[in-house]
Motif scaffolding. Sequence first.
Motif: not given
Ligand code: PLP
Length: 407
Positions: A54-57, A158-160, A182-184, A187-189
């Motif tokens: 995840s992007c959170t990770a 950077e939170d991309a 980055f997040s995948f 619903n992401k790009t």
């Molecule tokens: C700005 C932003 N940062 C971080 C996240 C977290 O992404 P993930 O669900 O991949 O952990 C999101 C998810 O929607 C987001 O919009």
Amino acid sequence: MNIPFSKVSITGNESKYIDEVLKSGWLTTASKALKFEQLFAQYVGAKYACAVNSCTAALHLAVEAIGIGPGDKVLVPTLTFTASAEVVRYMGADPIFIDVEYGTGLVSPSILKKALREHPDVKAIILVHYAGQAAEMKVTGGEGIIDLCRKHNVKIIEDAAHAFPTKFGDQFIGSFGDITCFSFYANKTITTGEGGMLVTNDEAFYKRAKTMRLHGINRDIWDRFTSVKSSWEYDVVEPGFKYNMPDLNAAIGLAQLEQAEYLRAGRQRCAEYYFRELSDLIAVDLPICYGPYENHSWHIFPLVICPEASVSRNEFIERMSNEGVGVSVHYKPIHRMTYYKQAYKLDPINYPNAEKIWKGTVSLPIYSDLKEEGLRYVCQTVKLLLDKRLNYFFFPKEASRVQLSTK
Ligand SMILES: Cc1ncc(COP(=O)(O)O)c(C=O)c1O
């Protein structure tokens, strides 16, 4: 008509690559994840990439790698998803919430300058490229975000999550800061179902993130089981996490990566349609795109319904939904979330732009499968609810109105 807010586009080699993984006999992290990392790093122009679940990770690994610890302060924009802030708390550090610019939802160099003056002891910033548009990383003849951070010895994460593929100037986001995440998410790009990527040009950050991604083990699990010179032995050098990306997800990611620009261009087509059809609505502020449309990933298309409109934001959402159009809100700002509001005694008065955005913001559907017929229906419905339906005391507020998008 029924227009969902978001819809994943599976048009490429997703099934083929998943099939290859299923037939390989190894479903978790292996060659597909490795290839995804290599191609993603190449795409954004970074030296290293580390695929995670995840992007959170990725954000967690990033704050850990740069050495954020208890009592440290990290700047975070208030207009973001909670993940941008919670990872700071994971480390026992404190987020310092800052306002964003009205019109773009971004942290501008002047907002950052003010924050650095008020909090000279911050260690890092988590910079969100809101909606898929790059923050002002560089300013010709002046101080952009990179210059300001370097000058004040502040690390840039950077939170991309919204920003692939996004460019600032002729460089992709992912090639600027210390670490970019980055997040995948579905619903992401581009998506892998769940997933994320940490990229960096710094070898030490990369090595640290890679070790911490998998329990603090000093070698990859797949190498342990598949290498011809494999040995049973491994060492644990830190109490790490379980954040690796399985090959099943990476297979989808590889196929989506091949389609990334096609999908982005499809979203740009939607944005251009909205700008064309909705720019005359006086009760609505459209988002500002300051650069070429081609530099924007167009992950989100957020409007702001002005207080003078005859329908409130919540009423608008309900009525759009009744007409079969899914919309969303990005975001209820973090300073309004119970935990942060109470723990940090946050007062909305300190976030005037985020407040103004929050009170009226609505995000319209934007994805490459949304074709002209659907876009026409969305715009007709928006106009039906907002055109010529102003409160009787309303008079044009041209002076205070944000500029419409400029190419
Ligand atoms: C700005 C932003 N940062 C971080 C996240 C977290 O992404 P993930 O669900 O991949 O952990 C999101 C998810 O929607 C987001 O919009």
